[in-house]
Write an enzyme that holds these catalytic residues in place. Structure first.
Site, PDB file in Angstrom:
ATOM      1  N   GLU A   1       0.356  -1.204  -0.041  1.00 49.15           N
ATOM      2  CA  GLU A   1       0.136   0.137   0.081  1.00 49.15           C
ATOM      3  C   GLU A   1       0.865   1.735   0.273  1.00 49.15           C
ATOM      4  O   GLU A   1       1.582   1.289   0.442  1.00 49.15           O
ATOM      5  CB  GLU A   1      -0.596  -0.052   1.188  1.00 49.15           C
ATOM      6  CG  GLU A   1      -2.350  -0.254   1.549  1.00 49.15           C
ATOM      7  CD  GLU A   1      -2.857   0.958  -0.060  1.00 49.15           C
ATOM      8  OE1 GLU A   1      -2.730   2.216  -0.174  1.00 49.15           O
ATOM      9  OE2 GLU A   1      -3.983   0.638   0.171  1.00 49.15           O
ATOM     10  N   ASP A   2      -0.228   2.018  -0.894  1.00 47.98           N
ATOM     11  CA  ASP A   2       0.890   3.545   0.093  1.00 47.98           C
ATOM     12  C   ASP A   2       0.942   4.014   0.388  1.00 47.98           C
ATOM     13  O   ASP A   2       1.849   4.267   1.634  1.00 47.98           O
ATOM     14  CB  ASP A   2       0.516   4.731  -1.073  1.00 47.98           C
ATOM     15  CG  ASP A   2      -0.613   4.892  -1.114  1.00 47.98           C
ATOM     16  OD1 ASP A   2      -1.562   4.138  -0.662  1.00 47.98           O
ATOM     17  OD2 ASP A   2      -1.370   5.680  -1.791  1.00 47.98           O
TER      18      ASP A   2
ATOM     19  N   ASP B   1      -4.083   4.920   6.659  1.00 47.47           N
ATOM     20  CA  ASP B   1      -4.025   6.648   6.754  1.00 47.47           C
ATOM     21  C   ASP B   1      -5.706   5.982   8.068  1.00 47.47           C
ATOM     22  O   ASP B   1      -4.853   5.712   9.074  1.00 47.47           O
ATOM     23  CB  ASP B   1      -4.807   7.839   6.207  1.00 47.47           C
ATOM     24  CG  ASP B   1      -5.271   9.058   6.534  1.00 47.47           C
ATOM     25  OD1 ASP B   1      -4.612   9.303   7.523  1.00 47.47           O
ATOM     26  OD2 ASP B   1      -6.328   9.282   6.063  1.00 47.47           O
TER      27      ASP B   1
ATOM     28  N   ARG C   1       0.768  12.017  -8.565  1.00 49.48           N
ATOM     29  CA  ARG C   1       1.536  10.731  -8.584  1.00 49.48           C
ATOM     30  C   ARG C   1       2.649  10.116  -9.059  1.00 49.48           C
ATOM     31  O   ARG C   1       3.635  10.421  -8.407  1.00 49.48           O
ATOM     32  CB  ARG C   1       0.587  10.294  -8.925  1.00 49.48           C
ATOM     33  CG  ARG C   1      -1.166   9.489  -8.462  1.00 49.48           C
ATOM     34  CD  ARG C   1      -1.414   8.838  -9.456  1.00 49.48           C
ATOM     35  NE  ARG C   1      -3.065   8.670  -8.941  1.00 49.48           N
ATOM     36  CZ  ARG C   1      -3.577   8.086  -8.064  1.00 49.48           C
ATOM     37  NH1 ARG C   1      -2.775   7.770  -6.747  1.00 49.48           N
ATOM     38  NH2 ARG C   1      -4.883   8.284  -7.353  1.00 49.48           N
TER      39      ARG C   1
ATOM     40  N   PHE D   1      -0.982  15.624   5.098  1.00 50.72           N
ATOM     41  CA  PHE D   1      -1.372  15.733   3.363  1.00 50.72           C
ATOM     42  C   PHE D   1      -0.118  15.254   3.251  1.00 50.72           C
ATOM     43  O   PHE D   1       0.008  16.370   2.448  1.00 50.72           O
ATOM     44  CB  PHE D   1      -2.815  16.134   3.151  1.00 50.72           C
ATOM     45  CG  PHE D   1      -3.422  15.761   1.896  1.00 50.72           C
ATOM     46  CD1 PHE D   1      -4.485  14.215   2.666  1.00 50.72           C
ATOM     47  CD2 PHE D   1      -2.865  15.289   0.175  1.00 50.72           C
ATOM     48  CE1 PHE D   1      -4.861  13.752   0.918  1.00 50.72           C
ATOM     49  CE2 PHE D   1      -3.802  14.933  -0.872  1.00 50.72           C
ATOM     50  CZ  PHE D   1      -4.462  13.833  -0.060  1.00 50.72           C
TER      51      PHE D   1
HETATM   52  P1  IMP Z   1      -7.184   4.664   4.811  1.00 55.81           P
HETATM   53  O1  IMP Z   1      -8.479   4.305   4.655  1.00 55.81           O
HETATM   54  O2  IMP Z   1      -8.098   5.940   5.450  1.00 55.81           O
HETATM   55  O3  IMP Z   1      -6.740   4.112   5.612  1.00 55.81           O
HETATM   56  O4  IMP Z   1      -7.004   5.311   3.306  1.00 55.81           O
HETATM   57  C1  IMP Z   1      -5.896   4.991   2.583  1.00 55.81           C
HETATM   58  C2  IMP Z   1      -6.421   5.812   1.626  1.00 55.81           C
HETATM   59  O5  IMP Z   1      -6.416   7.099   1.346  1.00 55.81           O
HETATM   60  C3  IMP Z   1      -5.305   5.518   0.584  1.00 55.81           C
HETATM   61  O6  IMP Z   1      -4.773   4.223   0.243  1.00 55.81           O
HETATM   62  C4  IMP Z   1      -4.239   6.802   0.060  1.00 55.81           C
HETATM   63  O7  IMP Z   1      -5.070   6.592  -1.300  1.00 55.81           O
HETATM   64  C5  IMP Z   1      -5.860   7.926   0.544  1.00 55.81           C
HETATM   65  N1  IMP Z   1      -4.791   8.594   1.341  1.00 55.81           N
HETATM   66  C6  IMP Z   1      -4.764   9.190   2.552  1.00 55.81           C
HETATM   67  N2  IMP Z   1      -3.784   9.962   3.349  1.00 55.81           N
HETATM   68  C7  IMP Z   1      -3.235  10.447   2.707  1.00 55.81           C
HETATM   69  C8  IMP Z   1      -2.764  11.733   2.269  1.00 55.81           C
HETATM   70  O8  IMP Z   1      -1.586  12.890   3.046  1.00 55.81           O
HETATM   71  N3  IMP Z   1      -2.349  12.050   0.860  1.00 55.81           N
HETATM   72  C9  IMP Z   1      -2.332  11.298  -0.878  1.00 55.81           C
HETATM   73  N4  IMP Z   1      -3.096   9.962  -0.338  1.00 55.81           N
HETATM   74  C10 IMP Z   1      -3.779   9.852   1.205  1.00 55.81           C
HETATM   75 MG    MG Z   2      -3.803   4.123  -1.439  1.00 62.06          MG
END
Ligand code: IMP
Ligand code: MG
Length: 175
Positions: A97-98, A101, A163, A150
């Protein structure tokens, strides 16, 4: 206010960390084959670079799950936009994963994938924002832990932009 980006982790720093992760993963999976799963689109740059630093055999598959709109906060709605091409049964799966969050996307995704009976399943993320966690997610390999900012670049976007930046930067000037 104009959007500005300040470098958080430089290209060189990320490359060094990816190399370290590759070495750790190769050690942990000695004698095995790793089935890498990329969570599109954000994970694609990281997975490709990581795969090049892994010395045991790898195969790769891709899936797309979304919990985000075009903004900077989670909607909490998760859907599979593209599923994997191949079954996971009996495989040693490493989900790449990237960023983790809130953890909503991953906890949902890992639950679905576990039902497909892989031999093992671990999670590797380039970035982790532990302060934002709502759902508990066990992360096995982390590139960098970061504060609640962010970030964009190295696969991460803001409204599909940035990206392709070769570094990880903090995005400012977005309300
Ligand atoms: P989660 O479900 O809240 O953990 O969100 C995960 C997804 O939200 C990641 O795979 C990203 O695509 C996006 N995301 C969360 N934080 C960031 C950020 O700081 N920058 C860009 N994308 C984010
Ligand atoms: Mg992602």
């Amino acid at each position: 206010m104009a959007e500005t980006i300040s470098i958080l982790h430089s290209e060189e720093e990320v490359a060094r960390r990816v190399e370290e992760l590759g070495r750790m993963i190769s050690e942990d999976y000695k004698g095995k084959q790793i089935h890498l799963i990329c969570v599109l689109k954000g994970g694609v740059f990281f997975m490709c670079e990581l795969a090049k630093r892994i010395s045991v055999p790898v195969s790769m598959d891709f899936m797309s799950v979304s919990s985000y709109g075009d903004g900077t906060s989670s909607s909490g709605v998760v859907k599979i936009a593209k599923d994997l091409d191949e079954p996971l049964e009996g495989r040693d799966v490493l989900v790449v994963e990237d960023i983790v969050d809130s953890g909503r996307t991953l906890s949902y995704l890992l639950e679905i994938l576990a039902k497909r009976r892989p031999n093992s399943m671990r999670l590797c993320t380039l970035l982790d924002k532990p302060d934002r966690r709502i759902r508990d997610v066990k992360v096995d390999y982390t590139g960098f832990e970061i504060e609640d900012r962010f970030v964009v670049g190295y696969g991460l976007d803001y409204a599909q932009k940035y990206r392709n930046l070769p570094y990880i930067g903090v995005l400012e000037g977005v309300e």
